[in-house]
Each structure stands twice: as structure tokens, then as C-alpha cells.
Design an enzyme around this catalytic site. Structure first.
Site, PDB file in Angstrom:
ATOM      1  N   LYS A 197       0.828  -1.127   0.029  1.00  7.74           N
ATOM      2  CA  LYS A 197       0.168  -0.190   0.084  1.00  7.74           C
ATOM      3  C   LYS A 197       0.864   1.262  -0.011  1.00  7.74           C
ATOM      4  O   LYS A 197       2.028   0.959   0.311  1.00  7.74           O
ATOM      5  CB  LYS A 197      -1.000   0.099   1.348  1.00  7.74           C
ATOM      6  CG  LYS A 197      -2.082   0.994   1.234  1.00  7.74           C
ATOM      7  CD  LYS A 197      -3.223   0.185   0.488  1.00  7.74           C
ATOM      8  CE  LYS A 197      -4.305   0.879   0.433  1.00  7.74           C
ATOM      9  NZ  LYS A 197      -5.663   0.130   0.127  1.00  7.74           N
TER      10      LYS A 197
HETATM   11  N1  GLU Z   1      -7.487  -0.090  -3.116  1.00 11.39           N
HETATM   12  C1  GLU Z   1      -8.118  -1.089  -3.250  1.00 11.39           C
HETATM   13  C2  GLU Z   1      -8.217  -1.817  -2.171  1.00 11.39           C
HETATM   14  O1  GLU Z   1      -8.115  -1.536  -1.126  1.00 11.39           O
HETATM   15  C3  GLU Z   1      -7.720  -1.581  -4.446  1.00 11.39           C
HETATM   16  C4  GLU Z   1      -6.155  -2.281  -4.543  1.00 11.39           C
HETATM   17  C5  GLU Z   1      -5.952  -2.671  -5.938  1.00 11.39           C
HETATM   18  O2  GLU Z   1      -6.808  -2.894  -6.724  1.00 11.39           O
HETATM   19  O3  GLU Z   1      -4.699  -3.239  -6.163  1.00 11.39           O
HETATM   20  O4  GLU Z   1      -8.595  -3.003  -2.083  1.00 11.39           O
END
Ligand code: GLU
Length: 442
Positions: free
Chosen positions: A132
Site C-alpha cells: 500500500k
Molecule cells: N485500493 C483497493 C483496495 O483497498 C484496490 C487495490 C488494488 O486494486 O490493487 O483493495
């Protein structure tokens, strides 16, 4: 050099150095989401048998990067922002997870969000680890060109940590397709070749996938539908209340509405509204676009935040930020099913209160996994340079999420646990098995 004792040396005015978002180390300490994640791991550990011995790997991020993101503002000044990228675990594949632009972003929060990505990707069995990123910024205070410069500098700073087979960012809170396009372009220009697969959630014209925009909301709907089936609740004529009307909340609202479930209450950071006869999601979307707030939508009454959480509805869908349902308000929830569209919206204490009161919680790592699932489809399509129809994407997403729900619900029934603990059992077993098979090197 002699300094006159009557003249005090200039004091650095730390708070004035950056009026957009002060460095996180000047803010009150906020360990909330990471502490919540640690508690969730403690709760699953007794269920992991011999693999439990390896569980320490889950409470240590693999690598953490904090970067300075200086940009030139439109008025010529330079401003600094704090950025992060965390790889939590890559035992099962490259890191994968979104990038968040929010003034409240901190390192412990990004660590927790990365860890939840590891669990989520393993829970629904997509071949990724967890990662993240985030920048501590209020993007609404920036012009479009400032936002572009911020995105490009941040991408350059984290560039060595990401890549199509290393770590693939995607949208999260306050980031979108345009920001993914800038990230893809910046990384590709620095690499000297175009690599569409370095991020997902891109515009269609740049190797994005049909169905990605609504995918998280669609996954929320699919898991809610499966839970309703299990609890003998008919969708037609049911009611839902949604917190957050961004990408996730809006897409979920439309799907619930299409299936005859009335959207009776919506809360955003700027207020909450109620209409027992149902709110048309499209009308609400247009109203927010025009006025910037949910408040004042014709035909609705204003709600206090406390009243919002007490909404009498079958489904309550927190689809905004972490730590929304806590010890303080969990006892007031009247919904039968909570569907976690957001990451980390229910604290462990609230989980216990809700469990005791018979409220079914579909955990974030399952409920909102639709986004990363279609990100996986996008990544596969970019690699193969062959693109699927929207119908095919939606059908594959529905099938994968329905099967994941069934598998996790079966573990919950067999072991007598909550859906969250069951999802953690399934996910941790997959991650720790991979860890064990790979062994230690060097
Ligand atoms: N931000 C989204 C989540 O928290 C998607 C992450 C992604 O597609 O890599 O799952």
C-alpha cells in the site's frame, strides 16, 4: 561569530513550513489501524495449528519506504509532502495495493492497509502479496497541475520499489484513473519503455479494464447478496444505509437500487440524509456534483451521525475510512448485516459487540476484494495484450466472489468463528504455507 544575547536566533516555524499537510511526526500519534491489525492476527493465531509458529512474519512488514515529495506550487513556492510505500508480504506474489491521498495518512495506517491487502489477496486467492502507499496531502487543496506534479514526484521516489512484477499500485481514497495514468507514464518514462502493467485502475485507453471502476462496489453487492441468501433476507424490498459516496459507495448503491433494495440513508464527511421511501443514487450523485454535499437533497431529511448509525435497515455499508464502528456506537447498530466496503471500518471491540448482538459482519478482506480482483484481471490482460468484454469481467468477478464467500462461510460454520476470523484463517494458511515452502534465503 558573536551573536548578541538580546537577539534570539530565528526559530524554525515548523507548523508554517507546509500549510497543506504538516509532517506526520508533528501530529498526535495515531497507531489505530496497525494496532487493530495486530489484534486481528492475535485472534486468528490459535486457529493456525503448526503454521501459527510462522505467524510472526505477518506482524512485520517486509519493507517500508518513507519519502519526501517536494513540488513547485502554482504560486512559485515549494511545498513538501510525506509519502510512503509499504510491502507487507510478498510470499505469494508481487506486492499489490492502492495509493491513498489524504491529509490523515500516517505510516502505521499505510502499514495496516498493506497488511490488509496481503490478507485480502490471499482470502480471495489472487496471486499477489500485500502493499500500500499514500501521500499525506489534502488533494482537494491542490490545482490539477499541482496534483500531477505531486503524483509524478511521488511515483519517481517510490519507482525502484514498484514494477509490473514487483509491486503494482492502484486507486484508493482520493486517487483515480487520471492519477494512475500519470503514475504509469512517469514510471514508464523513467524506465525508458511503456509498461502498462505497472499500475491498475488505469483509463481504458491505456490498458485499463472494463468493469474496474465499479468492481469494488460490485464485490460489496455480491457478498451482501450471498449473505442475504444465507440469512433468508430477500433483496427486493430490503433497505441499505451507506457511509461514503465515493467510488465504492456510489457503485454499490446503484447495484442495491437495481435489485430492489432501497437506499434509505447516506452519510459523507459533510453530512447525512434520510428518506424512508428510498434515495435515487443517480439523483444523489448529481446533487453532490452540483452542491458538493449530500445535504439538501430534495425529499430527504438531515440526520446526525449518531442517527445515521442507528438507521433501521437490513444492510449497513461503511464505505469510507477506518475505525467508524467502534465500542461507542456498535451497540446502536440496528442493521442485520454490515458489509465493509472500506478497509478497517469496524474495530475489534465493535466486532465483539456486534457478534454478541447477532449482527453479521462481512469483513473488508472479503467484502471489498472486488477491486483488487478486477485489478488482477487488468494486470493479466495487460500482460497478454488481450482484452475481455465487460460481461466476461463481471461474470468472472461474480463467480470468484461468490465462491470466496461460500468457502469462508463454510470455515466460519465448521469452526464456529466470525466471518472475519474465518477469512483470516483461510488467508493466513495460504500465506504461511507459501512462506514455509519457500524457506529462508539467504
Ligand atoms: N485500493 C483497493 C483496495 O483497498 C484496490 C487495490 C488494488 O486494486 O490493487 O483493495
Amino acid at each position: 561569530m558573536l551573536i548578541s544575547p538580546t537577539v534570539s536566533p530565528p526559530q524554525p516555524m515548523l507548523a508554517d513550513m507546509n500549510t497543506y499537510a504538516a509532517p506526520s511526526y508533528l501530529a498526535p500519534e495515531r497507531l489505530g489501524p496497525w494496532a487493530i491489525y495486530l489484534e486481528q492476527i492475535e485472534r486468528v493465531r490459535p486457529w493456525l495449528g503448526a503454521l501459527g509458529e510462522l505467524a510472526e512474519t505477518l506482524i512485520r512488514p517486509k519493507r517500508v519506504l518513507m519519502v519526501d515529495v517536494p513540488i513547485r506550487m502554482d504560486d512559485g513556492r515549494m511545498a513538501h509532502f510525506e509519502g510512503y510505500r509499504v510491502h507487507h508480504n510478498t510470499a505469494r506474489g508481487p506486492g499489490k495495493g492502492g495509493v491513498r491521498f489524504h491529509p490523515g495518512v500516517t505510516l502505521p495506517e499505510v502499514m495496516a492497509l498493506a497488511a490488509w491487502m496481503s490478507i485480502k489477496n490471499a482470502a480471495v486467492n489472487v496471486p499477489f502479496g500485500g502493499a500500500k502507499g499514500g501521500v499525506r496531502v489534502d488533494p482537494h487543496a491542490l490545482s490539477l497541475s499541482e496534483l500531477e506534479r505531486l503524483t509524478r514526484r511521488y511515483t519517481s521516489e517510490i519507482g525502484f520499489m514498484i514494477g509490473p512484477d514487483r509491486d503494482i499500485p492502484a486507486p484508493d481514497v482520493n486517487t483515480n484513473e487520471q492519477i494512475m495514468a500519470w503514475m504509469m507514464d512517469t514510471w514508464s518514462m523513467n524506465a525508458g519503455h511503456t509498461a502498462t502493467g505497472v499500475v491498475t485502475g488505469k483509463p481504458l485507453a491505456l490498458g485499463g479494464s472494463l468493469g474496474r471502476r465499479d468492481a469494488t462496489g460490485r464485490g460489496v453487492f455480491v457478498t451482501a447478496r450471498e449473505a442475504a441468501r444465507q440469512c433468508n433476507i430477500a433483496l427486493a424490498g430490503s433497505r441499505c444505509a451507506i457511509q461514503g459516496f465515493g467510488n465504492v459507495g456510489y457503485a454499490a448503491a446503484r447495484l442495491f437500487h437495481q435489485h430492489g433494495c432501497k437506499l434509505v440513508a447516506v452519510q459523507t464527511s459533510k453530512g447525512a440524509v434520510f428518506n424512508g421511501a428510498g434515495i435515487d443514487p443517480e439523483k444523489l450523485y448529481d446533487h453532490i456534483k452540483r452542491s458538493g454535499t449530500v445535504s439538501g437533497l430534495p425529499g430527504t431529511d438531515a440526520l446526525s451521525s449518531d442517527e445515521f448509525w442507528r438507521t433501521d435497515a437490513e444492510f449497513l455499508i461503511p464505505a469510507a475510512l477506518e475505525e467508524q464502528i467502534t465500542r461507542a456506537n456498535a451497540g446502536n447498530v440496528r442493521a442485520k448485516i454490515i458489509v465493509e466496503g472500506a478497509n478497517g471500518p469496524v474495530t475489534p471491540e465493535a466486532d465483539d459487540i456486534l457478534n454478541e448482538r447477532g449482527v453479521l459482519v462481512i469483513p473488508d478482506v472479503l467484502a471489498n476484494a472486488g477491486g483488487v480482483t478486477v485489478s488482477y484481471f487488468e494486470w493479466v490482460q495487460d500482460f497478454s495484450s488481450f482484452f475481455w468484454s465487460e460481461q466476461e469481467i463481471n461474470a468472472r468477478l461474480d463467480r470468484l466472489m461468490t465462491e470466496a464467500y461460500a468457502a469462508i462461510a463454510a470455515v466460519a460454520a465448521n469452526r464456529g468463528t466470525s466471518l472475519r476470523t474465518a477469512a483470516y484463517i483461510v488467508a493466513c494458511e495460504r500465506i504461511l504455507q507459501a512462506r514455509q515452502l519457500r524457506g529462508l534465503y539467504p
